[in-house]
Design a protein around this motif. Structure first.
Motif, PDB file in Angstrom:
ATOM      1  N   THR A 262       0.771  -1.107  -0.015  1.00 31.94           N
ATOM      2  CA  THR A 262      -0.045  -0.043   0.016  1.00 31.94           C
ATOM      3  C   THR A 262       1.017   1.071  -0.087  1.00 31.94           C
ATOM      4  N   VAL A 263       0.533   2.288  -0.708  1.00 30.23           N
ATOM      5  CA  VAL A 263       1.018   3.676  -0.538  1.00 30.23           C
ATOM      6  C   VAL A 263       0.241   4.409   0.238  1.00 30.23           C
ATOM      7  N   TRP A 264       0.796   4.907   1.352  1.00 30.38           N
ATOM      8  CA  TRP A 264       0.019   6.243   2.102  1.00 30.38           C
ATOM      9  C   TRP A 264       0.373   7.320   1.476  1.00 30.38           C
ATOM     10  N   ILE A 265      -0.592   8.054   0.979  1.00 30.15           N
ATOM     11  CA  ILE A 265      -0.405   9.371   0.378  1.00 30.15           C
ATOM     12  C   ILE A 265      -0.290  10.487   1.330  1.00 30.15           C
ATOM     13  N   HIS A 266       0.843  11.432   1.022  1.00 32.68           N
ATOM     14  CA  HIS A 266       0.934  12.384   1.768  1.00 32.68           C
ATOM     15  C   HIS A 266       0.187  13.441   1.643  1.00 32.68           C
ATOM     16  N   GLY A 267      -0.384  14.724   2.479  1.00 34.85           N
ATOM     17  CA  GLY A 267      -1.078  15.406   2.189  1.00 34.85           C
ATOM     18  C   GLY A 267      -2.337  15.354   2.841  1.00 34.85           C
ATOM     19  N   ASP A 268      -3.518  16.440   2.789  1.00 33.39           N
ATOM     20  CA  ASP A 268      -4.669  16.119   3.187  1.00 33.39           C
ATOM     21  C   ASP A 268      -5.607  15.631   2.898  1.00 33.39           C
ATOM     22  N   ASN A 269      -5.310  15.171   1.484  1.00 32.58           N
ATOM     23  CA  ASN A 269      -6.476  14.608   0.856  1.00 32.58           C
ATOM     24  C   ASN A 269      -7.167  13.468   1.475  1.00 32.58           C
ATOM     25  N   GLU A 270      -8.331  13.506   1.629  1.00 35.36           N
ATOM     26  CA  GLU A 270      -9.198  12.390   2.336  1.00 35.36           C
ATOM     27  C   GLU A 270      -9.355  11.274   1.560  1.00 35.36           C
ATOM     28  N   GLU A 271      -9.631  11.773   0.456  1.00 33.72           N
ATOM     29  CA  GLU A 271     -10.183  10.545  -0.747  1.00 33.72           C
ATOM     30  C   GLU A 271      -8.775   9.969  -1.275  1.00 33.72           C
ATOM     31  N   ASN A 272      -8.742   8.726  -1.596  1.00 33.08           N
ATOM     32  CA  ASN A 272      -7.315   7.956  -1.815  1.00 33.08           C
ATOM     33  C   ASN A 272      -6.246   8.346  -1.010  1.00 33.08           C
ATOM     34  N   LYS A 273      -6.648   7.950   0.390  1.00 32.63           N
ATOM     35  CA  LYS A 273      -5.491   8.210   1.458  1.00 32.63           C
ATOM     36  C   LYS A 273      -4.541   7.100   1.216  1.00 32.63           C
ATOM     37  N   GLU A 274      -5.039   5.872   0.798  1.00 29.73           N
ATOM     38  CA  GLU A 274      -4.408   4.502   0.782  1.00 29.73           C
ATOM     39  C   GLU A 274      -4.462   4.009  -0.744  1.00 29.73           C
ATOM     40  N   ILE A 275      -3.484   3.874  -1.198  1.00 27.91           N
ATOM     41  CA  ILE A 275      -3.494   3.332  -2.574  1.00 27.91           C
ATOM     42  C   ILE A 275      -2.938   1.779  -2.642  1.00 27.91           C
ATOM     43  N   ILE A 276      -3.728   0.864  -3.239  1.00 29.17           N
ATOM     44  CA  ILE A 276      -3.052  -0.766  -3.288  1.00 29.17           C
ATOM     45  C   ILE A 276      -2.294  -0.966  -4.442  1.00 29.17           C
ATOM     46  N   LEU A 277      -1.189  -1.489  -4.268  1.00 31.62           N
ATOM     47  CA  LEU A 277      -0.476  -2.059  -5.488  1.00 31.62           C
ATOM     48  C   LEU A 277      -0.311  -3.289  -5.560  1.00 31.62           C
ATOM     49  N   GLN A 278      -0.393  -4.032  -6.686  1.00 28.10           N
ATOM     50  CA  GLN A 278      -0.758  -5.511  -6.563  1.00 28.10           C
ATOM     51  C   GLN A 278       0.068  -5.658  -7.910  1.00 28.10           C
ATOM     52  N   GLY A 279       1.071  -6.830  -7.759  1.00 26.35           N
ATOM     53  CA  GLY A 279       1.945  -7.261  -8.663  1.00 26.35           C
ATOM     54  C   GLY A 279       3.217  -6.823  -8.959  1.00 26.35           C
ATOM     55  N   LEU A 280       4.112  -7.764  -9.366  1.00 27.83           N
ATOM     56  CA  LEU A 280       5.490  -7.228  -9.278  1.00 27.83           C
ATOM     57  C   LEU A 280       5.725  -5.966 -10.047  1.00 27.83           C
ATOM     58  N   LYS A 281       4.984  -5.834 -11.375  1.00 25.73           N
ATOM     59  CA  LYS A 281       5.459  -4.693 -12.320  1.00 25.73           C
ATOM     60  C   LYS A 281       4.844  -3.299 -11.683  1.00 25.73           C
ATOM     61  N   HIS A 282       3.614  -3.543 -11.096  1.00 26.31           N
ATOM     62  CA  HIS A 282       3.348  -2.285 -10.355  1.00 26.31           C
ATOM     63  C   HIS A 282       3.854  -1.880  -9.185  1.00 26.31           C
ATOM     64  N   LEU A 283       4.552  -2.939  -8.505  1.00 24.91           N
ATOM     65  CA  LEU A 283       5.323  -2.432  -7.224  1.00 24.91           C
ATOM     66  C   LEU A 283       6.608  -1.729  -7.750  1.00 24.91           C
ATOM     67  N   ASN A 284       7.034  -2.135  -9.126  1.00 22.76           N
ATOM     68  CA  ASN A 284       8.091  -1.596  -9.760  1.00 22.76           C
ATOM     69  C   ASN A 284       9.499  -1.266  -8.959  1.00 22.76           C
ATOM     70  N   ARG A 285       9.855  -2.032  -8.446  1.00 28.86           N
ATOM     71  CA  ARG A 285      11.496  -2.165  -7.498  1.00 28.86           C
ATOM     72  C   ARG A 285      11.210  -0.978  -6.350  1.00 28.86           C
ATOM     73  N   ALA A 286      10.157  -0.737  -5.885  1.00 27.02           N
ATOM     74  CA  ALA A 286       9.973   0.045  -4.544  1.00 27.02           C
ATOM     75  C   ALA A 286      10.259  -0.738  -3.335  1.00 27.02           C
ATOM     76  N   VAL A 287      10.822  -0.286  -2.470  1.00 26.34           N
ATOM     77  CA  VAL A 287      11.108  -1.090  -1.141  1.00 26.34           C
ATOM     78  C   VAL A 287      10.488  -0.345   0.045  1.00 26.34           C
ATOM     79  N   HIS A 288      10.146  -1.229   0.998  1.00 21.79           N
ATOM     80  CA  HIS A 288       9.352  -0.802   2.147  1.00 21.79           C
ATOM     81  C   HIS A 288       9.980   0.573   2.613  1.00 21.79           C
ATOM     82  N   GLU A 289       9.235   1.537   2.881  1.00 16.71           N
ATOM     83  CA  GLU A 289       9.510   2.927   3.521  1.00 16.71           C
ATOM     84  C   GLU A 289      10.391   3.763   2.406  1.00 16.71           C
ATOM     85  N   ASP A 290      10.173   3.251   1.077  1.00 13.88           N
ATOM     86  CA  ASP A 290      10.612   4.478   0.080  1.00 13.88           C
ATOM     87  C   ASP A 290       9.476   5.446   0.039  1.00 13.88           C
ATOM     88  N   ILE A 291       9.902   6.684  -0.503  1.00 23.35           N
ATOM     89  CA  ILE A 291       9.015   7.765  -0.925  1.00 23.35           C
ATOM     90  C   ILE A 291       8.920   7.594  -2.257  1.00 23.35           C
TER      91      ILE A 291
END
Length: 958
Positions: A262-291
């Motif tokens: 999941t990606v926790w979106i920065h800022g006060d935007n109440e909508e889409n606060k949390e975005i789900i990513l599924q599958g290797l290609k969508h995770l695209n080499r991000a590692v836990h706690e990266d911005i």
């Protein structure tokens, strides 16, 4: 010699301002080589060795010093920290660049420079007349710095020749920049890449493993298949975030499923606060706690969080087709309302990599130097490393750092950093849990220790300024047995007017830790003392924590006192805060204090004071509970250690006495009184602590569980919750109330520190107090040190400083404190879990009574009161036919074959240690009673007979 630059700058008002920059050049800066006649010993501090006795290099056999460029320092710090590498010249140009680009590496290089044995010398080339270079026209800053480094390397080689005719000392320039190396060789400077030099050290082959793997081109050739899409450059990402095409947030990988995050979106935007990513290609080499920057997918591609548990167990990285098959498993048919905003990573804004602990998964290919490393943290992907010592590292805990993640590689590339020791050993596992929870635990540096008072220490006349002498009072401390960091002491005496004077005296830590010095910075970084089962990681050095700031008996100590005048009904009539000197008359344990209170023939001053305190505490507690304060429960355990092996031999749940409660009541009262005072004085920058009320949905599990026992729990206010918990008694089931309170604890939010000027909700839900702070434990919590400083300014006992009244700086401090406190809690739990494993390892297999805390779709979570231990009993196991399971979320209940399980049901379970996965050893539980054919394990099986089934069971729960 003075160089000056003059340039004109246009001001906001439209005027023109002339700016003159002066740059001083000197002749008296030493080269760092002892015995250099030309410099005449002008250098100070750590110097190079006169004849470097470094490991023999096949490339440059004669004695030499090393001079690395910026990138070598930034990327190969693990190599430079190795004891084999000594006599290194660090240029000022390089150090400044490192400081601008990476604070952690800069700190590490400063530590190495301060280590006398390493002989690292910092040369101020930017202020030396012969090595300073000016930026030429058309030359960028990077090229100018490269030239400055080459000029310094050339100057060194010529300068060292002057030392003596038979001197063969050389300075070797180390750079990984091909063009820079070519230019250096042209100019006659001996230059090598880091890899060339390290590989030439034939006596130290292990250094090769510590080289950061930076050449991605090699991999491109080996495997041309591109798996991931390219990361967009930062400039494009920033544009996209500004225009709203992309969203910026923190990437949080899942522990349960390596193909989901999941990606926790920065800022006060109440909508889409949390975005789900599924599958290797969508995770695209991000590692836990990266911005990261993510792009939202169209609604037709949105998914629901998967309920599948997937661990990455692949050895072969060409199994990408297999991954795609697994990704299809995630996409189960779900209703429309369960779909969540879904996206993909388009670029990395900031990498938050750290060194990772874990174990080597040795390659199946014999003689292979490439292996996969499996981190202990399941949220981190496996890392590919090259090592020649795979056979010695098997079964060991090691640390690995990530270097990069090419588009064509299934896993990131990294390098070996160091070996921690054998898996399962107490010292190794303690080190792992401290590193994994980011608990700073290195010994305090000399810079920090230099700010401690010189011994023997005594109270001076200067110390007595703005301080009251309370040494005549009958003050005592009450603490757990073996406590050496005594923060607090108490007194109670009757005044002539018939009222009572009650004092809480807290160690005056802020007297010794002055704002902004190295001791203060280190304490602020650590944030809290961490208590493990057999070890304490102090926030402040031991001289303070166990001696000068510890309110031991029969010695004079500096304190900060909060003194109330109360009537016999515990109502506060007057409050006074003052810095003081005290002399505690007794250091008691809770048990000793309780014995004094209960003993009929003890009537000395200390006992009378304790009885007065105890009587008032009961009134205070009753009043607090009437207001709606919660009394919750958690199954805490203490280990009894074997005096020789230091292994746990017995577990016992902690016993609470009246005196525990007595001390707690006065600590709470002092914290509340201080919170009011500092908020009155500093409404915008008081450091406070709040406990938010949980959202109603948090209580669902508690309400349902109580309803299944025909009990009603009201959760609309803290008071109604407290009252309904008090009423929830069952004469036939006395332990039920404790279970409900344990469950209620799980519904709570985390209490946090905050700055009063940045928030408007101050309420502390659990204590039912409108305002609260931490004042009573400055030896072990940095928040209390700040509160002491605020209070000292408020009562005129100390002076202020700019950071103390800057609400943004305070908010940053609070952020770090909240992180450190959370990590300390997790580290403590991990330590208890590890010691519990050690206990059951020696105890063998045991059967115990347990109560169900939660029912899941295919398991029950149980609590074993005897050990305060929680665990899961699984009912679906590999290689066994699955039983018939019916799960009802409403009651909640789980029906297995013909047996129904509800929350709080009593069961009997068998406990044993499962060591099938060395890295993640765990306590495994299986059902003994009630008997369910094919599920329950018979009770009468002796340990020897269990070898067969035990092995099977272990296999099951992988």
């Amino acid at each position: 010699m003075l160089k000056s630059k003059t340039f004109l700058k246009k001001t906001r008002a439209g005027g023109v301002m002339k700016i003159v920059r002066e740059h001083y050049l000197r002749d008296d800066i030493g080269c760092g080589a002892p015995g250099c006649a030309a410099c005449g010993g002008a250098h100070e501090g750590p110097a190079l060795e006169p004849q470097p006795q470094d490991p023999a290099s096949s490339l440059c056999p004669q004695p030499h010093y090393l001079l690395p460029d910026t990138n070598v320092l930034l990327h190969q710090i693990d190599v430079l920290e190795d004891p084999a590498i000594r006599n290194v010249i660090v240029l000022q140009t390089v150090l400044q660049e490192v400081r601008n680009r990476s604070a952690p590496v800069y700190k590490r290089i400063r530590d190495v420079t301060n280590n006398q044995e390493k002989h690292f010398y910092t040369f101020t080339n930017e202020h030396h007349r012969e090595t300073y270079v000016e930026q030429e026209q058309g030359e960028n800053a990077n090229d100018r710095n490269d030239r400055a480094i080459r000029v310094a390397a050339k100057w060194y080689n010529e300068h060292l020749k002057k030392m003596s005719a038979d001197n063969h000392l050389q300075v070797i320039f180390i750079t990984n920049d091909r063009k820079n190396k070519e230019k250096a060789v042209e100019e006659g400077i001996p230059a090598f890449t880091c890899e060339e030099y390290v590989k030439s050290l034939t006596a130290n082959p292990e250094l090769i493993d510590r080289l950061a793997c930076l050449s991605e081109e090699v991999n491109e050739i080996e495997s041309g298949k591109i798996i991931f899409s390219e990361h967009l450059p930062l400039s494009k990402l920033q544009q996209g975030i500004k225009s709203g095409t992309y969203l910026q947030g923190t990437f949080r990988a899942s522990r349960e499923n390596y193909l989901e995050a999941t990606v926790w979106i920065h800022g006060d935007n109440e909508e889409n606060k949390e975005i789900i990513l599924q599958g290797l290609k969508h995770l695209n080499r991000a590692v836990h706690e990266d911005i990261v920057a993510v792009e939202l997918l169209p609604k037709s591609q949105w998914v629901a969080p998967s309920s599948v548990v997937l661990q990455d167990e692949g050895q072969n990285e060409e199994d990408v087709e297999k991954e795609e098959e697994r990704e299809r498993m995630l996409k189960t048919a779900v209703s429309e309302k369960m779909l969540k905003p879904t996206g993909r990573v388009v670029g990395i804004i900031k990498r938050n990599w750290r060194p990772y602990c874990g174990m080597l998964s040795k390659s199946d290919i014999k003689e292979s130097r490439r292996h996969l490393f499996t981190p202990a943290d399941k949220r981190i992907p496996r890392i590919r490393i090259e090592t020649r010592q795979a056979s010695t590292l098997e079964g060991r805990r090691i640390i690995v750092a990530i270097d990069g993640w090419p588009r064509n590689s299934r896993y990131p590339n990294g390098h070996f950093v160091r070996n921690l020791g054998d898996v399962g050993e107490k010292e190794t596992e303690t080190e792992v849990l401290l590193l994994e929870h980011d608990v700073p635990h290195q010994p305090f540096s000399q810079a920090v220790l230099s700010f401690l008072p010189k011994m023997p220490w005594s109270i001076t006349e200067k110390d007595m300024k703005n301080r009251e002498d309370l040494r005549h009072l009958c003050i005592c401390s009450v603490d757990p047995p073996g406590c050496t960091d005594i923060d607090d002491a108490l007194h109670c005496r009757e005044l002539e007017n018939g009222n009572l004077e009650v004092g809480v005296h807290i160690a005056d830590v802020s007297h010794f830790i002055r704002p902004g010095n190295a001791l203060d910075q280190e304490s602020a970084r650590r944030g809290t003392t961490v208590y493990l089962c057999e070890k304490r990681i102090d926030m402040v050095p031991e001289l303070l924590s166990s001696n000068l700031c510890s309110l031991k008996c029969d010695v004079d100590r500096l304190a900060f006192s909060c003194i109330w005048e109360m009537n016999h009904n515990a109502e506060i009539l007057k409050t006074k805060f003052t810095k003081s000197v005290i002399n505690s008359k007794a250091s008691l344990t809770y048990a000793e204090a309780q014995l004094r209170i209960d003993s009929a023939n003890m009537n000395d001053d200390i006992t009378t004071s304790l009885r007065g305190l105890n009587k008032l505490a009961k009134i205070l507690k009753k009043r607090r509970i009437e207001k709606g304060a919660l009394t919750l429960s958690s199954p805490e355990v203490r280990f009894h250690m074997d005096s020789e092996t230091h292994d746990p031999i017995d577990l016992q749940t902690k016993e609470l006495r009246e005196t525990n409660s007595m001390v707690e009541e006065f600590m709470l009262l002092a914290n509340i009184s201080v919170a009011k005072k500092i908020h009155e004085e500093f409404s915008e920058h008081a450091l406070l602590r709040k406990h938010p009320a949980p959202p109603p949905s948090n209580y669902e599990i508690l309400v349902k569980a109580a309803r299944s026992r025909n009990l009603e729990i009201k959760t609309d206010t803290a008071k109604s919750l407290a009252e309904s918990l008090d009423r929830a008694e069952s004469p036939t089931f006395p332990y039920l109330n404790t279970l409900l309170r344990i469950l209620a604890t799980r519904c709570m939010m985390q209490a946090v520190y905050f700055c009063s000027g940045m928030d408007n909700d101050f309420h502390h839900y659990g204590l039912a107090s409108p305002i609260y702070t931490h004042f009573t434990s400055p030896i072990r919590r940095y928040a209390d040190v700040i509160v002491h400083r605020l209070l000292a300014v408020a009562v005129g006992a100390d002076c202020t400083y700019p950071e103390l009244t800057d609400k943004h700086k305070l908010a940053d401090i609070c952020k770090n404190l909240n992180f450190r406190h959370k990590m300390a809690q997790y580290a403590q739990r991990a330590s208890v879990a590890f010691h519990t494993q050690l206990f059951f390892k020696s105890k063998g297999i045991v059967s115990e009574e347990a109560y169900i805390l939660f029912v899941r779709k295919n398991a029950i979570v149980v609590l074993i009161p005897k050990y305060g231990l929680e665990g899961t009993v699984f009912f679906e196991e590999k290689d066994k036919p699955n039983p018939r399971l019916i799960y009802d979320d409403e009651i909640p209940s789980l029906k297995i074959e013909d047996t129904v399980f509800h929350v709080f049901d009593k069961v009997k379970v068998k406990i044993m240690l499962d060591s099938s996965n060395l890295q993640h050893q765990k306590i495994r539980m299986s059902l003994v009673e009630p008997q369910i054919p094919g599920i329950s394990i018979p009770t009468d099986t002796s340990n020897t007979d269990l070898n067969g089934p035990e092995k099977k069971k272990i296999k099951l729960g992988k």
